[in-house]
Motif scaffolding. Structure first.
Motif, PDB file in Angstrom:
ATOM      1  N   ASP A  96       0.863  -1.185   0.000  1.00 30.56           N
ATOM      2  CA  ASP A  96       0.000   0.000   0.000  1.00 30.56           C
ATOM      3  C   ASP A  96       0.896   1.231   0.000  1.00 30.56           C
ATOM      4  OD1 ASP A  96      -2.261   1.588   0.058  1.00 30.56           O
ATOM      5  OD2 ASP A  96      -3.224   0.451   1.668  1.00 30.56           O
ATOM      6  N   TYR A  97       0.289   2.417  -0.026  1.00 30.36           N
ATOM      7  CA  TYR A  97       1.105   3.626  -0.083  1.00 30.36           C
ATOM      8  C   TYR A  97       0.536   4.723   0.802  1.00 30.36           C
ATOM      9  CZ  TYR A  97      -2.356   6.092  -2.941  1.00 30.36           C
ATOM     10  OH  TYR A  97      -3.502   6.706  -3.382  1.00 30.36           O
ATOM     11  N   GLU A  98       1.377   5.719   1.054  1.00 27.51           N
ATOM     12  CA  GLU A  98       0.963   6.910   1.773  1.00 27.51           C
ATOM     13  C   GLU A  98       1.749   8.098   1.250  1.00 27.51           C
ATOM     14  OE1 GLU A  98       2.206   6.991   5.931  1.00 27.51           O
ATOM     15  OE2 GLU A  98       3.617   5.352   5.515  1.00 27.51           O
TER      16      GLU A  98
END
Length: 232
Positions: free
Chosen positions: A105-107
């Motif tokens: 996932d990413y942020e």
């Protein structure tokens, strides 16, 4: 198992399809308008995730992209393709046994007037667990990726940052015997010798540079992902 590669659909092709959908579908376009704007360069959008599963193997990989056309998007897609290729290899190697799970996932960790940093966090579970990190830092004015060396501006500043990180490592180990870093002067003699200028980094809310190392890069796996904040 429905494998997206075996179906002949590459991540790049998905991106093209996604772009066409934005241009042709008012529904998609209106939905994208609800995504918060990340600076003047572009909006950050999320493509359909790559989800694959067998009885004992599973992948769930979220794909971030900048809405504005950028070479950084291609770099992100190549990184995602590598994760999927690893999954495919694990399935082909042992289709009926063992386990292999990957979640990515990413942020957004930097959102300043000038820079945007997307951090991709990946966990891989096989015989043991592994944490990986990849940060793409982008100059909003150009849409181009910025390396640590580019950001610091000179080899001299990079060397100064290397010395500061080594000092922080030694200070942490002296204060806490549960912490261990691989340094060039330890028993193995093949630890951290300095920054190359290609390391993961971002700018924190105080404007300081944070350099991030993945699991096993500068410390044992028990330390996980580690980071160092430069004083200036």
């Amino acid at each position: 198992m429905k494998n997206w590669k075996k179906a002949g659909i590459s991540t790049a092709a998905v991106l093209v399809t996604f772009g066409a959908a934005v241009n042709l579908s008012p529904v998609v376009a209106n939905a994208m308008d609800t995504i918060p704007v990340v600076g003047s360069i572009a909006k950050v959008v999320t493509l359909p995730s790559r989800q694959m599963k067998t009885d004992n193997k599973e992948a769930d990989i979220v794909i971030p992209q900048l809405e504005q056309v950028s070479d950084v998007n291609k770099d992100i897609l190549r990184y995602i393709d590598d994760l999927v290729a690893e999954y495919d290899k694990a399935v082909a190697k042992n289709p009926n046994g063992g386990q292999y799970r990957v979640h990515s996932d990413y942020e957004v960790v930097t959102d300043t007037a000038k820079y945007l940093s997307l951090r991709i966090n990946t966990e891989v579970l096989e015989a043991g667990g592994e944490q990986r990190v990849k940060i793409f830092t982008v100059d909003k004015s150009t849409g181009k990726a910025v390396s640590l060396l580019d950001y610091l501006g000179s080899k001299e500043k990079l060397d100064t940052a290397s010395k500061e990180i080594l000092k922080q490592m030694k200070t942490e180990m002296a204060a806490d015997d549960t912490k261990t870093y691989f340094t060039a002067d330890d028993e193995m003699g093949d630890g951290f010798k300095g920054l190359s200028g290609k390391e993961n980094f971002y700018i924190d809310k105080n404007g300081k540079t944070v350099i991030v190392f993945g699991e096993y890069e500068v410390a044992p796996g028990s330390m996980g992902v580690v980071s160092f904040t430069l004083a200036e």
